[in-house]
Structures are given as structure tokens and as C-alpha cells.
Design a protein around this motif. Sequence first.
Motif, short mmCIF file in Angstrom:
data_model
loop_
_atom_site.label_atom_id
_atom_site.label_comp_id
_atom_site.label_asym_id
_atom_site.label_seq_id
_atom_site.Cartn_x
_atom_site.Cartn_y
_atom_site.Cartn_z
N ALA A 113 88.87 -47.28 39.75
CA ALA A 113 88.04 -48.07 40.67
C ALA A 113 88.62 -48.04 42.08
CB ALA A 113 87.93 -49.51 40.16
N SER A 114 89.94 -48.15 42.18
CA SER A 114 90.59 -48.10 43.50
C SER A 114 90.42 -46.73 44.14
CB SER A 114 92.08 -48.43 43.37
OG SER A 114 92.26 -49.74 42.89
N LEU A 115 90.46 -45.68 43.31
CA LEU A 115 90.27 -44.33 43.84
C LEU A 115 88.88 -44.16 44.42
CD1 LEU A 115 91.17 -41.38 44.18
CD2 LEU A 115 90.40 -40.95 41.84
N PHE A 116 87.85 -44.61 43.71
CA PHE A 116 86.48 -44.51 44.22
C PHE A 116 86.28 -45.41 45.44
CE2 PHE A 116 85.49 -42.43 40.22
CZ PHE A 116 84.49 -41.53 40.59
N VAL A 170 82.93 -41.55 25.22
CA VAL A 170 81.71 -41.05 25.87
C VAL A 170 81.54 -41.68 27.25
CG1 VAL A 170 79.19 -40.97 25.71
CG2 VAL A 170 80.57 -40.56 23.66
N TYR A 171 81.78 -42.98 27.34
CA TYR A 171 81.70 -43.69 28.61
C TYR A 171 82.70 -43.11 29.63
CZ TYR A 171 82.26 -47.62 31.89
OH TYR A 171 82.35 -48.40 33.01
N GLY A 172 83.91 -42.77 29.15
CA GLY A 172 84.94 -42.26 30.04
C GLY A 172 84.55 -40.97 30.73
N VAL A 173 83.66 -40.20 30.11
CA VAL A 173 83.16 -38.97 30.74
C VAL A 173 81.99 -39.26 31.66
CG1 VAL A 173 82.12 -36.71 30.29
CG2 VAL A 173 83.94 -37.56 28.80
N LEU A 174 81.07 -40.09 31.20
CA LEU A 174 79.83 -40.33 31.95
C LEU A 174 80.03 -41.20 33.19
CD1 LEU A 174 77.40 -40.99 28.94
CD2 LEU A 174 77.67 -38.89 30.27
N MET A 175 81.09 -42.02 33.21
CA MET A 175 81.25 -42.96 34.33
C MET A 175 81.54 -42.24 35.64
SD MET A 175 84.96 -44.77 33.77
CE MET A 175 86.50 -43.86 33.98
N PHE A 176 82.15 -41.07 35.59
CA PHE A 176 82.51 -40.38 36.84
C PHE A 176 81.28 -39.93 37.64
CE2 PHE A 176 86.50 -40.04 34.47
CZ PHE A 176 87.41 -40.38 35.45
N PRO A 177 80.34 -39.18 37.05
CA PRO A 177 79.15 -38.82 37.84
C PRO A 177 78.32 -40.03 38.24
CG PRO A 177 78.89 -38.16 35.53
CD PRO A 177 80.32 -38.54 35.70
N LEU A 178 78.24 -41.04 37.38
CA LEU A 178 77.47 -42.24 37.73
C LEU A 178 78.12 -42.97 38.90
CD1 LEU A 178 76.65 -43.59 34.15
CD2 LEU A 178 75.02 -42.68 35.81
N ALA A 179 79.44 -43.05 38.92
CA ALA A 179 80.13 -43.71 40.03
C ALA A 179 79.96 -42.94 41.33
CB ALA A 179 81.61 -43.87 39.69
N VAL A 225 77.34 -41.06 42.15
CA VAL A 225 75.97 -41.33 42.61
C VAL A 225 75.89 -42.71 43.24
CG1 VAL A 225 73.60 -41.71 41.85
CG2 VAL A 225 74.89 -39.78 40.94
N ALA A 226 76.47 -43.71 42.58
CA ALA A 226 76.44 -45.08 43.13
C ALA A 226 77.14 -45.13 44.48
CB ALA A 226 77.11 -46.04 42.15
N GLY A 227 78.28 -44.45 44.60
CA GLY A 227 79.02 -44.46 45.85
C GLY A 227 78.23 -43.86 47.00
N PHE A 228 77.60 -42.70 46.77
CA PHE A 228 76.82 -42.06 47.82
C PHE A 228 75.60 -42.92 48.21
CE2 PHE A 228 78.86 -38.02 46.37
CZ PHE A 228 79.42 -37.68 47.60
N LEU A 229 74.91 -43.48 47.23
CA LEU A 229 73.73 -44.30 47.52
C LEU A 229 74.10 -45.56 48.30
CD1 LEU A 229 71.73 -44.05 44.17
CD2 LEU A 229 71.22 -42.91 46.34
N LEU A 230 75.15 -46.23 47.86
CA LEU A 230 75.54 -47.48 48.51
C LEU A 230 76.14 -47.22 49.88
CD1 LEU A 230 77.01 -49.50 45.51
CD2 LEU A 230 74.83 -49.84 46.68
N ARG A 231 76.88 -46.11 50.01
CA ARG A 231 77.46 -45.79 51.32
C ARG A 231 76.36 -45.56 52.35
NH1 ARG A 231 81.72 -47.66 53.16
NH2 ARG A 231 80.44 -48.03 55.00
N ARG A 232 75.30 -44.88 51.94
CA ARG A 232 74.16 -44.65 52.84
C ARG A 232 73.47 -45.96 53.17
NH1 ARG A 232 70.21 -39.98 50.94
NH2 ARG A 232 69.24 -40.70 52.87
N ARG A 233 73.35 -46.84 52.17
CA ARG A 233 72.68 -48.13 52.39
C ARG A 233 73.48 -49.02 53.33
NH1 ARG A 233 68.87 -51.31 49.91
NH2 ARG A 233 69.22 -53.56 50.03
N ILE A 234 74.79 -49.01 53.13
CA ILE A 234 75.64 -49.86 53.96
C ILE A 234 75.61 -49.39 55.41
CG2 ILE A 234 78.05 -50.49 54.39
CD1 ILE A 234 78.44 -50.36 51.32
#
Length: 293
Positions: A84-87, A263-272, A274-283
Amino acid sequence: MNDTLLTIGLPIALAVIMFGLGLSLTVADFLRIGRYPKPVVLSLGAQLLLLPAICFGLVLLFDLPPLLAVGMMLLAASPGGTTASLFAHLFRGDVALNITLTAINSVIAVVTLPLVVNLSLAFFEPDGPDTLGLQLGKTLQVFAIVLVPVAIGMFVRRRSPAFADRADKPVRIASAVLLAAVIVGALLADDEVGEYLAQVGVITTLFCAVSLTLGYLVPRVAGVDARQSLSSCFEVGLHNSTLAITIALSVLDNERLAVPAAVYGVLMFPLALVAGFLLRRRIGAEEPVSLAR
């Protein structure tokens, strides 16, 4: 799953992750909640109260088999981690807030994680050994797994702050890479990976997406600034799947319980991402108020 890779690689990955967390911590990180209570309390509330309740609802909705249901609850009860700190760093969040939240939640998890797991075992009643559960002895193992590497890292930082500062970023990146490599490697080496994805791929993706969304919206709606809300998004949305898998395999000695976290440990990286790019644009260019370190 690939038992050899997980037996050897997973404890090493978790030790590196928790040691890296300790390298970034000081006593002040635990005291900061008194100076900046609002974002900390809101994020912890979402993580400790809302997410287990939402995960429980999803488990019932998807009608998971008992062991997979308990595995999902184990994942939901796991704290955030250094990922989380890395992202937060990559997307210009408030890393100091992430460090504070991870530190506090890792300590709280020593109590809350066994509580959630034991309540889940009592409710879902999976078939298995009578000893399946986190009694006192196994709870002490959780304590050792979570806090001993952190304490060592904090000791190293106290003795040599300059070394800890130099090592912090490389260890944090190594933690994320090692975590991804171990989990992906174990899944790819397993003939049942398709079955795992079919069983929990949708629910873990949905749970991660909901976690990321709540992590941002709860503090934002309450008036917390955008940068801190972005950090909360990653802290609440990215659980320490390595810890969940380690507890499932090493403490509870049940491979089935580890499937959702793997399974979550693999999927969380691409989801995070996507969330980071979307929220960064929104902010956008909103000017944040940062926590002083």
C-alpha cells in the motif's frame, strides 16, 4: 499449490515485507494517531469493521464452500501491508499516513485476525481436523509472524537511521516483487490454478474493487483531503495476502484456506494500478495537506 515454493519462498517473502515495514517505522508513527486522528480512525474503521462485514455478505451471496468462505474472511481480516505504501508513493499519496495505518493495524490484527477467523470457523463449520482454529498457541504464532520482523526492523532503524533510510525503498520494492513472484510462481506451477480462479476469481476481484472504493470514499466524504484519501484507498484496498497465506498454510495447516488470498494476491496489483490512475486523474491539481513525519 506448489508446496515447496510456498514453504520456502513465502516465509522469506513475509519476513522481508514485515522487516521492511519495521525499517520505515518509529515510535512517532504509533503516536501520530493522536495528532491526526480523523483520517486514521476513518481508514481503520473501514478496514476493521466495514470490510469483514462486506466480505461476509459476499461469501453468503456467492455461496462459497465452507473452507473457501473462511479463507475469504481470513483475507478480509488481514491488515494492509507495505505494498500500500509503495502504491501511495507511485501515485503521490500521503505515504506517512500509510505507514501509520499499517503500523497500527498490524498490531491490532494480532487480536482481530484470530477473532474473525474463529468466528468464521464457528459459523461456516468446515469439515476438517478438530484443532482447526486459532487457539492461544496458534495466536502466539500469529503474533510472532506479524510483529517479530517488524520489531527487528525498528531496532535496525533506531540503531542506524541512515542505513534504514537507504534500505527503505529497495526493500519495499523487493517486497512487492518477491510477493508477486512467489504467489504467481506457486499458482502457475499448480495444475489447479484454473479451478482456483473459477472458484474465487470473481469474488476476490469484487472484494478488492469494493475495498479500494471504500478506502477512498469513506474519508473523502468525511472531508479528508484527496491525497490522504488516495493513501487510504490503497491501505484499505490492498490486504497483506502474504500474511493470510502464511497463516493458512503454516499456522492452520490447511491449503484450501490459502486459495482466496493467493488469487487475491495476484489480482490486486492490476486493480490497484487502475484505481491509482483513475483517482490520480480525478484528483488533478488539488493541493493536499500532508501528515508531518
